[in-house]
Scaffold this motif. Structure first.
Motif, PDB file in Angstrom:
ATOM      1  N   SER A  27       0.548  -1.304  -0.240  1.00 57.94           N
ATOM      2  CA  SER A  27       0.053  -0.010  -0.075  1.00 57.94           C
ATOM      3  C   SER A  27       0.410   1.361  -0.031  1.00 57.94           C
ATOM      4  N   GLU A  30       2.061   1.567  -3.161  1.00 60.22           N
ATOM      5  CA  GLU A  30       1.047   2.718  -4.726  1.00 60.22           C
ATOM      6  C   GLU A  30       1.071   4.250  -4.229  1.00 60.22           C
ATOM      7  N   LYS A  34       1.462   6.967  -6.832  1.00 65.03           N
ATOM      8  CA  LYS A  34       0.159   7.903  -7.007  1.00 65.03           C
ATOM      9  C   LYS A  34       0.477   9.437  -7.119  1.00 65.03           C
ATOM     10  N   PHE A  51       4.557  -5.635  -8.439  1.00 65.37           N
ATOM     11  CA  PHE A  51       3.698  -6.041  -8.009  1.00 65.37           C
ATOM     12  C   PHE A  51       3.383  -7.587  -7.505  1.00 65.37           C
ATOM     13  N   HIS A  56       1.547  -9.659  -6.564  1.00 64.57           N
ATOM     14  CA  HIS A  56      -0.386  -9.411  -6.109  1.00 64.57           C
ATOM     15  C   HIS A  56      -0.394  -8.755  -7.624  1.00 64.57           C
ATOM     16  N   HIS A  58      -3.112  -9.524  -9.988  1.00 67.42           N
ATOM     17  CA  HIS A  58      -4.493  -9.185 -10.213  1.00 67.42           C
ATOM     18  C   HIS A  58      -3.889  -7.848 -10.285  1.00 67.42           C
ATOM     19  N   GLU A  59      -3.427  -7.434  -9.714  1.00 73.74           N
ATOM     20  CA  GLU A  59      -2.740  -6.010  -9.242  1.00 73.74           C
ATOM     21  C   GLU A  59      -2.192  -5.637  -9.951  1.00 73.74           C
ATOM     22  N   ALA A  60      -0.958  -5.593 -10.863  1.00 74.31           N
ATOM     23  CA  ALA A  60      -0.263  -5.851 -12.052  1.00 74.31           C
ATOM     24  C   ALA A  60      -0.583  -5.608 -13.305  1.00 74.31           C
ATOM     25  N   ASP A  62      -3.598  -4.833 -13.486  1.00 71.65           N
ATOM     26  CA  ASP A  62      -4.818  -3.434 -13.430  1.00 71.65           C
ATOM     27  C   ASP A  62      -3.803  -3.140 -13.872  1.00 71.65           C
ATOM     28  N   CYS A  63      -2.667  -3.080 -13.641  1.00 68.45           N
ATOM     29  CA  CYS A  63      -1.680  -1.058 -13.635  1.00 68.45           C
ATOM     30  C   CYS A  63      -1.421  -1.354 -15.257  1.00 68.45           C
ATOM     31  N   GLN A  66      -4.260   0.570 -16.877  1.00 72.26           N
ATOM     32  CA  GLN A  66      -4.324   1.883 -16.156  1.00 72.26           C
ATOM     33  C   GLN A  66      -3.538   2.077 -17.313  1.00 72.26           C
TER      34      GLN A  66
END
Length: 653
Positions: A27, A30, A34, A51, A56, A58-60, A62-63, A66
């Motif tokens: 966290s 992240e 940001k 990630f 992580h 799924h987060e990778a 998603d990143c 983005q």
């Protein structure tokens, strides 16, 4: 740096992200991301990689999405390897193919780093055709490319193609590295190529790989163990200057897979005494099957406690091994309870629970689990159907077994292998359908191996069909003349029929080939110590008490109507000697020891490496009645639960 406003460059923010990705909570990483000026691809790549390193996945992904939506930022060849790795680790085939399309769209699919990541991902998915197409399209191939494609074929049971790729690599003058040689060791073991195995071993010694890379030493130990030459595996293990936990696990697994559970247990205890080695997930997956073989429930329960302490009980492989342990040690209710706690999205735990019920003779319950598996949309594999067919065989469910054999091919497209055909021959043979079994063998689309003819011979022995058994044995020795077990099986068939001339001929033939019969043994765990007895054993510290108890038991069961069946004595001797031989079978010695060493009425659990003979089966039924004990015997085929003068198998085994 942040407060003073000096961390303005992407480079410095990237360094911070990498730093906290290794040391801090994700966290916080992240939050740093940001606040950064996300104007170039470098920072995005850094965050995707962070990630993935932290698991992580799924987060990778998603990143990455983005990044695509961010105006002015395009992915480069550093972006795709980590995101492809994330798809690989999630086993997300659709997501992986989508990433492949993105790489094509951005003109990066031929980049060396991206192509290597694609080969690695498709190899993990088992999509060998896709991996091969990427490999063949590459303009430049490095050693990583060759290692990835060779490993893909090797890991998915295609050793011949993997070997051809290795040969092509050598012809192009590309020198193998340690990872290539690790794959080659596995290829050699899959092909059972002993000559190449020794050549590879010599090459590694000459090049000094054993002193430089521990991974190669572990691979050679594993190679020899998988080829059945555990004495070579042990010799290599002892000579390695460096051993890590993988090396120890390889030897433990090798002993367990070759039926040498005691040796596996001893190596595990040696490893425990080593201060520099801590057990890993692979250690538990290696030692638990050995305890399952030994019936060492107490020692297995100690491992279970350690697994819970290490928070590994929910690991699918460790959990499955625990299910197998309790099931194979006669604690079927505990096995089911553990099964309910294990992740069941793959076929692995389902195969274990189906197999456990099969060896206990609960074929109908095994079929119920199979239907639950299908309702949960878990796809069965070839191991599932081996377990199912075996369960049907042990329970006499001929029509259900035929249904499974057809379903496997028609609904799931699984092409039967020799193990499936062997189960079907065993299914028909146990049921006395010898002619059907014989016709089934003749209709096989592949050449029957020794296990197929061996299953028919075993059925001929049970149903005393010497003529068909002799024909099957002739065919068997044409395909496998060096397995001593088949000679013993044929000899026993002749002995059951009283054909002593045939017995002598078979034994002479085996001796002439230098083959030795595997000695029968039985074990019983008392006070968390496993006691092993061999037939006729007289070396136990309580030998006199054991034989005294056996003599008293024999007199009591005779009074109950037991009559010794001399047809199960495999020597041509006088009747009084035959009775003594039967009385000193290893399972009876273990039972007698259990009776004198445990409280009255308590249960006994016996484990035997060979099949229980028919006379012992009758005797143990009577012993369970006169002692008021439940006696659980697991032989090489299945479980027998003796209680109140009857057996759970219903005399069908």
């Amino acid at each position: 740096m942040l407060v003073s406003g000096k961390a303005q460059s992407s480079f410095l923010y990237g360094k911070l992200i990498n730093f906290y990705a290794q040391l801090g909570p994700i966290s916080f990483v992240e939050d740093i991301f940001k606040k950064s000026p996300r104007s170039d691809v470098y920072l995005w790549n850094t965050m995707v990689s962070a990630f993935v390193r932290r698991g992580h996945f799924h987060e990778a992904v998603d990143c990455f999405h983005q990044l695509l939506l961010t105006s002015g930022v395009r992915p480069d060849f550093y972006t795709f390897p980590p995101v492809l790795k994330a798809c690989r680790n999630m086993n997300d085939v659709v997501g992986g193919k989508l990433m492949h399309l993105y790489a094509v769209k951005h003109g990066l699919e031929l980049n060396l780093f991206v192509s290597n990541a694609l080969i690695d991902m498709y190899g993990k998915f088992g999509r060998l055709g896709d991996a091969r197409r990427v490999f063949e399209q590459m303009v430049i191939k490095d050693i990583v490319s060759w290692n990835s494609i060779i490993a893909a074929y090797e890991q998915h049971g295609e050793p011949i193609d993997a070997r051809l790729l290795f040969d092509n690599m050598q012809q192009l003058g590309i020198q193998p590295d340690a990872f290539t040689l690790v794959s080659l060791a596995s290829i050699v073991s899959q092909l059972s190529d002993h000559r190449s195995g020794k050549s590879l071993h010599g090459f590694l010694l000459r090049k000094g790989y054993f002193s430089d890379a521990v991974i190669t030493g572990s691979a050679v130990v594993d190679m020899y163990a998988k080829m059945g030459t555990t004495e070579y595996a042990r010799a290599v293990f002892e000579g390695l200057p460096i051993k890590d936990v993988v090396t120890w696990n390889s030897l433990i697994t090798g002993y367990a897979q070759n039926g040498l559970a005691n040796e596996a247990s001893n190596i595990f205890h040696m490893m425990e005494e080593s201060k520099d080695i801590s057990p890993s997930q692979g250690t538990w997956v290696s030692i638990l099957p050995a305890y399952s073989q030994l019936g060492a429930l107490g020692q297995g329960m100690l491992i279970h406690a350690r697994v819970i302490k290490d928070s590994m009980w929910s690991d699918i492989y460790v959990g499955t091994c625990l299910v197998d342990l309790y099931g194979k040690c006669g604690r079927l209710d505990d096995a089911v309870s553990l099964f309910d706690e294990v992740p069941r999205q793959s076929s692995v735990p389902w195969n274990a629970i189906i197999s456990c019920h099969g060896v206990h003779g609960h074929g109908e319950r095994a079929l119920e689990f199979f239907r639950e598996m299908l309702d949960g949309e878990v796809k069965p594999d070839h191991v599932t159907f081996v377990s199912l067919l075996s369960a049907c065989s042990h329970s006499g469910l001929v029509s259900d077994g035929e249904w499974c054999f057809c379903l496997m091919q028609e609904n799931f497209g699984i092409k039967p292998i020799l193990k499936h055909y062997g189960c079907m021959v065993d299914l028909y043979g146990r049921a006395g359908l010898l002619d059907v079994a014989f016709e089934f063998i003749k209709s096989m689309p592949m050449k029957p191996d020794g296990s197929i003819w061996g299953a028919l011979i075993s059925a001929c022995r049970i149903h005393r069909n010497v003529e068909l058994g002799k024909y099957a044995s002739d065919r068997l020795f044409e395909v496998d003349s060096e397995n001593v077990g088949y000679y013993v099986l044929l000899s026993n068939m002749y002995a059951n029929a009283g054909k002593w001339e045939g017995v002598n001929d078979v034994r002479s033939l085996a001796r002439g080939m230098g083959l030795k019969k595997t000695p029968g043994w039985s074990s019983i765990e008392v006070d968390k110590k496993v006691n092993v007895f061999y037939t006729g054993n007289q070396t136990h510290t309580q030998c006199n008490e054991i034989y005294k108890e056996l003599k008293e038991l024999c007199e009591k069961i005779k009074a109950k109507g037991y009559v010794p069946d001399f047809g199960f004595v495999l020597q041509d001797v006088e009747d009084d000697e035959k009775e003594h031989i039967l009385m000193s079978h290893s399972e009876r010695l273990a039972i007698a020891y259990g009776i004198i060493s445990t409280p009255p009425k308590s249960s006994l659990r016996i484990f035997k490496n060979l099949r229980v003979c028919g006379d012992c089966h009758s005797a143990i039924k009577c012993i369970s009645d006169i002692t008021g004990r439940e006696i659980v015997v697991r032989d090489s085929n299945r479980f027998h639960h003796f209680k109140d003068g009857s057996c759970s198998c219903g005399d069908y085994w």
